[in-house]
Design an enzyme around this catalytic site. Sequence first.
Site, PDB file in Angstrom:
ATOM      1  NE  ARG A   1       9.285  35.689  25.239  1.00 45.63           N
ATOM      2  CZ  ARG A   1      10.504  36.204  25.273  1.00 45.63           C
ATOM      3  NH1 ARG A   1      10.777  37.317  24.629  1.00 45.63           N
ATOM      4  NH2 ARG A   1      11.454  35.606  25.949  1.00 45.63           N
TER       5      ARG A   1
ATOM      6  CG  HIS B   1      19.805  37.645  27.192  1.00 47.68           C
ATOM      7  ND1 HIS B   1      19.727  36.682  26.204  1.00 47.68           N
ATOM      8  CD2 HIS B   1      20.983  38.282  26.985  1.00 47.68           C
ATOM      9  CE1 HIS B   1      20.816  36.745  25.436  1.00 47.68           C
ATOM     10  NE2 HIS B   1      21.588  37.699  25.899  1.00 47.68           N
TER      11      HIS B   1
ATOM     12  CB  CYS C   1      13.276  55.003  37.621  1.00 43.80           C
ATOM     13  SG  CYS C   1      12.502  56.562  37.206  1.00 43.80           S
TER      14      CYS C   1
ATOM     15  N   GLY D   1      21.351  23.717  25.016  1.00 45.04           N
ATOM     16  CA  GLY D   1      20.143  24.287  24.412  1.00 45.04           C
ATOM     17  C   GLY D   1      20.284  25.708  23.920  1.00 45.04           C
TER      18      GLY D   1
ATOM     19  CG  ASN E   1      21.302  22.043  20.622  1.00 47.16           C
ATOM     20  OD1 ASN E   1      20.350  21.685  19.934  1.00 47.16           O
ATOM     21  ND2 ASN E   1      21.603  23.315  20.825  1.00 47.16           N
TER      22      ASN E   1
ATOM     23  CD  GLU F   1      18.310  19.753  14.921  1.00 48.39           C
ATOM     24  OE1 GLU F   1      19.132  19.565  14.003  1.00 48.39           O
ATOM     25  OE2 GLU F   1      17.249  19.131  15.028  1.00 48.39           O
TER      26      GLU F   1
ATOM     27  CB  ALA G   1      18.412  20.122  28.375  1.00 47.16           C
TER      28      ALA G   1
HETATM   29  P1  OAD Z   1      17.515  29.629  20.130  1.00 48.76           P
HETATM   30  O1  OAD Z   1      16.069  29.525  19.864  1.00 48.76           O
HETATM   31  O2  OAD Z   1      18.332  30.439  19.198  1.00 48.76           O
HETATM   32  O3  OAD Z   1      18.151  28.180  20.152  1.00 48.76           O
HETATM   33  C1  OAD Z   1      17.573  27.158  20.914  1.00 48.76           C
HETATM   34  C2  OAD Z   1      18.476  25.953  20.840  1.00 48.76           C
HETATM   35  O4  OAD Z   1      17.921  24.939  21.664  1.00 48.76           O
HETATM   36  C3  OAD Z   1      18.628  25.368  19.450  1.00 48.76           C
HETATM   37  O5  OAD Z   1      19.998  25.118  19.180  1.00 48.76           O
HETATM   38  C4  OAD Z   1      17.842  24.052  19.530  1.00 48.76           C
HETATM   39  O6  OAD Z   1      18.385  23.026  18.700  1.00 48.76           O
HETATM   40  C5  OAD Z   1      18.018  23.708  20.988  1.00 48.76           C
HETATM   41  N1  OAD Z   1      16.987  22.819  21.563  1.00 48.76           N
HETATM   42  C6  OAD Z   1      15.702  22.635  21.130  1.00 48.76           C
HETATM   43  N2  OAD Z   1      15.067  21.766  21.930  1.00 48.76           N
HETATM   44  C7  OAD Z   1      15.961  21.379  22.880  1.00 48.76           C
HETATM   45  C8  OAD Z   1      15.914  20.527  24.017  1.00 48.76           C
HETATM   46  N3  OAD Z   1      14.794  19.875  24.308  1.00 48.76           N
HETATM   47  N4  OAD Z   1      17.023  20.375  24.784  1.00 48.76           N
HETATM   48  C9  OAD Z   1      18.155  21.042  24.478  1.00 48.76           C
HETATM   49  N5  OAD Z   1      18.264  21.885  23.428  1.00 48.76           N
HETATM   50  C10 OAD Z   1      17.183  22.070  22.643  1.00 48.76           C
HETATM   51  O7  OAD Z   1      17.679  30.123  21.641  1.00 48.76           O
HETATM   52  P2  OAD Z   1      18.938  30.789  22.358  1.00 48.76           P
HETATM   53  O8  OAD Z   1      20.212  30.245  21.821  1.00 48.76           O
HETATM   54  O9  OAD Z   1      18.700  30.702  23.808  1.00 48.76           O
HETATM   55  O10 OAD Z   1      17.751  36.889  23.413  1.00 48.76           O
HETATM   56  O11 OAD Z   1      18.782  32.280  21.889  1.00 48.76           O
HETATM   57  C11 OAD Z   1      19.652  33.233  22.387  1.00 48.76           C
HETATM   58  C12 OAD Z   1      18.941  34.528  22.545  1.00 48.76           C
HETATM   59  O12 OAD Z   1      18.284  34.886  21.322  1.00 48.76           O
HETATM   60  C13 OAD Z   1      17.809  34.518  23.553  1.00 48.76           C
HETATM   61  O13 OAD Z   1      18.254  34.680  24.880  1.00 48.76           O
HETATM   62  C14 OAD Z   1      17.007  35.694  23.117  1.00 48.76           C
HETATM   63  C15 OAD Z   1      16.962  35.414  21.640  1.00 48.76           C
HETATM   64  O14 OAD Z   1      16.718  36.469  20.830  1.00 48.76           O
HETATM   65  C16 OAD Z   1      17.115  38.007  23.777  1.00 48.76           C
HETATM   66  O15 OAD Z   1      15.914  38.065  23.892  1.00 48.76           O
HETATM   67  C17 OAD Z   1      18.057  39.134  24.019  1.00 48.76           C
END
Ligand code: OAD
Length: 242
Positions: A70, A119, A131, A185, A211, A213, A229
Amino acid sequence: MTKIEQVGRLLKKSQSPVFFTGAGMSKESGIPTFRDAMDGLWSDNRPEDLATPTAFHKDPAKVRAFYEYRRDIIRGCKPNAGHVAISDLEKSGSKVVVITQNVDGFHEAAGSSKVFALHGNIMEDRCNDGCPGSHPMGRHASICPMCKKDALRPNVVWFGESLDERLLLQSTAAIMTCDILFIIGTSGLVYPAADLANLAMQRRFPVIEINPEPTPFTDQVDIFLPGAAAKFLPKICRFARE
Ligand code: OAD
């Protein structure tokens, strides 16, 4: 009036906007989201195999390799027009707060100064044995510079771990005192981060979602902008700055 103008006007009137962002914010930078069906990071990997304390205990090399993968993606990408638009808004005098679930550091890299990265930061390491402090990560380094144990791990929050209490309090305070909230997003599926946005639904200020979706928030927000976005934010923020 278009929806973009409407949101631009609301933002122009605002003194203290909050932008709550998730993985979709960095999609146009080239970073995969977590849950997109086709190319999301969790479409090929089970979170419990790679992003938990148990996974790290069981197979640190595998977990570190996933984070190196990543990090390599992030090294090849940069903040997009959406990150820059939010930072430019702050430069124009607005008291912007960004609360992000993203670990890529792109809001900071774009120039936003008040960013609560709930996060963590994937480009840093910290000691899994507790540490203090974090370290800019050395490629494939695993020895903690303080205790000398083979205990370095990415400075991110894993499933089953608590968020930094201070960051959570600061983020809650920002939501309680803001006058407009953008939810951008995020699928809204990961707690307690998602609760910050839920908190806003009970308050009397405009809530805007961007978003492609619909999400669990969509029915409750005032304006939903379906799309990317990086497409909407420059237009909205430009309108607000004019
Ligand atoms: P997700 O992958 O769950 O969701 C991403 C969102 O972005 C979805 O609702 C998509 O529809 C939307 N999306 C896709 N392309 C987009 C664009 N071009 N512009 C705007 N939106 C778009 O990601 P998160 O909600 O960030 O946590 O996930 C939350 C947490 O789950 C992350 O921080 C991570 C993950 O596990 C940890 O690692 C603790």
